[in-house]
Design an enzyme around this catalytic site. Sequence first.
Site, PDB file in Angstrom:
ATOM      1  CE  LYS A   1      13.825  27.450  -5.098  1.00 53.82           C
ATOM      2  NZ  LYS A   1      13.940  27.371  -3.707  1.00 53.82           N
TER       3      LYS A   1
ATOM      4  NE  ARG B   1      15.561  20.237  -3.005  1.00 50.88           N
ATOM      5  CZ  ARG B   1      14.605  21.107  -3.234  1.00 50.88           C
ATOM      6  NH1 ARG B   1      14.156  21.422  -4.485  1.00 50.88           N
ATOM      7  NH2 ARG B   1      14.019  21.655  -2.223  1.00 50.88           N
TER       8      ARG B   1
ATOM      9  NE  ARG C   1      11.431  21.864   2.250  1.00 47.35           N
ATOM     10  CZ  ARG C   1      10.494  22.779   2.850  1.00 47.35           C
ATOM     11  NH1 ARG C   1       9.945  22.615   3.943  1.00 47.35           N
ATOM     12  NH2 ARG C   1      10.180  23.747   2.006  1.00 47.35           N
TER      13      ARG C   1
ATOM     14  NE  ARG D   1       6.218  27.362   1.095  1.00 40.53           N
ATOM     15  CZ  ARG D   1       7.216  27.108   0.584  1.00 40.53           C
ATOM     16  NH1 ARG D   1       7.542  27.677  -0.741  1.00 40.53           N
ATOM     17  NH2 ARG D   1       8.193  26.366   1.190  1.00 40.53           N
TER      18      ARG D   1
ATOM     19  NE  ARG E   1       5.399  23.005   0.346  1.00 38.12           N
ATOM     20  CZ  ARG E   1       6.585  23.219  -0.389  1.00 38.12           C
ATOM     21  NH1 ARG E   1       6.444  24.178  -1.351  1.00 38.12           N
ATOM     22  NH2 ARG E   1       7.655  22.735  -0.062  1.00 38.12           N
TER      23      ARG E   1
HETATM   24  P1  ADP Z   1      11.489  23.838  -1.094  1.00 31.55           P
HETATM   25  O1  ADP Z   1      12.373  24.379  -2.191  1.00 31.55           O
HETATM   26  O2  ADP Z   1      10.693  24.799  -0.482  1.00 31.55           O
HETATM   27  O3  ADP Z   1      12.069  23.086  -0.368  1.00 31.55           O
HETATM   28  P2  ADP Z   1      10.313  22.106  -3.275  1.00 31.55           P
HETATM   29  O4  ADP Z   1       8.616  21.993  -3.784  1.00 31.55           O
HETATM   30  O5  ADP Z   1      11.069  22.475  -4.462  1.00 31.55           O
HETATM   31  O6  ADP Z   1      10.262  23.013  -1.820  1.00 31.55           O
HETATM   32  O7  ADP Z   1      10.630  20.637  -2.893  1.00 31.55           O
HETATM   33  C1  ADP Z   1       9.786  19.980  -1.683  1.00 31.55           C
HETATM   34  C2  ADP Z   1      10.493  18.639  -1.707  1.00 31.55           C
HETATM   35  O8  ADP Z   1      10.425  17.962  -2.804  1.00 31.55           O
HETATM   36  C3  ADP Z   1      12.077  18.436  -1.042  1.00 31.55           C
HETATM   37  O9  ADP Z   1      12.269  18.715   0.165  1.00 31.55           O
HETATM   38  C4  ADP Z   1      12.411  17.253  -1.677  1.00 31.55           C
HETATM   39  O10 ADP Z   1      11.930  16.156  -0.672  1.00 31.55           O
HETATM   40  C5  ADP Z   1      11.721  16.829  -2.863  1.00 31.55           C
HETATM   41  N1  ADP Z   1      12.367  17.392  -4.166  1.00 31.55           N
HETATM   42  C6  ADP Z   1      12.210  18.299  -4.765  1.00 31.55           C
HETATM   43  N2  ADP Z   1      12.934  18.647  -5.792  1.00 31.55           N
HETATM   44  C7  ADP Z   1      13.861  17.511  -5.666  1.00 31.55           C
HETATM   45  C8  ADP Z   1      15.046  17.245  -6.166  1.00 31.55           C
HETATM   46  N3  ADP Z   1      15.598  17.909  -7.544  1.00 31.55           N
HETATM   47  N4  ADP Z   1      15.750  16.128  -5.942  1.00 31.55           N
HETATM   48  C9  ADP Z   1      15.123  15.379  -4.899  1.00 31.55           C
HETATM   49  N5  ADP Z   1      14.066  15.943  -4.153  1.00 31.55           N
HETATM   50  C10 ADP Z   1      13.596  16.927  -4.591  1.00 31.55           C
END
Ligand code: ADP
Length: 189
Positions: A13, A88, A144, A127, A133
Site C-alpha cells: 500500500k 483501520r 498486526r 522490509r 522498523r
Molecule cells: P502496517 O500497515 O504495516 O501495519 P502502518 O505504518 O500503517 O503499518 O502502521 C504502523 C502502526 O501504527 C500500527 O500497527 C498501529 O499501531 C499504528 N496505526 C497506524 N494507523 C493507525 C490507525 N488508523 N489507527 C490506529 N493505529 C494506527
Amino acid sequence: MNLLVLGPQGAGKGTQAKRIASEYGIPHVSTGDMFRAAQAEGTEFGKQVGEIMESGRLVPDELTIAMIEERLSRPDARAGFVLDGFPRNLTQAEALDAMLVGIGRGLDAILFFDVPDEVGTQRALERAQLEGRADDTPEVIARRLQIYHSETEPVAEHYRATGKLIPLHAARTIDEVWSEITDSLQVVA
Ligand code: ADP
C-alpha cells in the site's frame, strides 16, 4: 481525487500510495508515517504512540481520528489525498464518512490490496532488514495481521457496499500492480 488504500501488512500500500501521490499531485496521508514522525520528534504524544506501535496494537481512535481530521483540513489536501493506514476499524470508517460529508466530499475509489498472509508477512520481514522498523518482528507482524483480519477487514466490506472498491492482485510485482492501478483510476477520474 480522494482515494483510500486498504489491505494487510506487506501488501504494498505505502509503495503504491507514494507513487499515486506523485503522479496525481495529491498528498500521501499515512497514519503510520505520521505516528513514526511524532515518535522521532520525541514528544510525549510520540512516546505514547511509539510504545503502542511497537506492541502492534492500534493507537486509540480518538487520537487517530483527530489527527486525520486536522490533516485533511490543510490546504494541500483540497485537491485530493491518498489515505493509507486509515480507517483501520469501523469506528474510524464511520468518522471518515462523516468528516467527508461535513466538507462536501466523497471517496472516488477504495483500492483494495489483496494478498495472502504469507506473502505479506514475508515482505514485511524483508522490509525489517531494509528499514529497521521496530514493529516488523515476526511476533508483532502476526499481532498486526490478526487485528487486520478482525478489525480492518470489516472496513473493506463496508466500502465494498458502496460499489467503489477496486480489488487489486497485490501479490504481483510493483510495476504490475501499478499498471492495474492506473488502468482502474482512468475509469474513475
Ligand atoms: P502496517 O500497515 O504495516 O501495519 P502502518 O505504518 O500503517 O503499518 O502502521 C504502523 C502502526 O501504527 C500500527 O500497527 C498501529 O499501531 C499504528 N496505526 C497506524 N494507523 C493507525 C490507525 N488508523 N489507527 C490506529 N493505529 C494506527
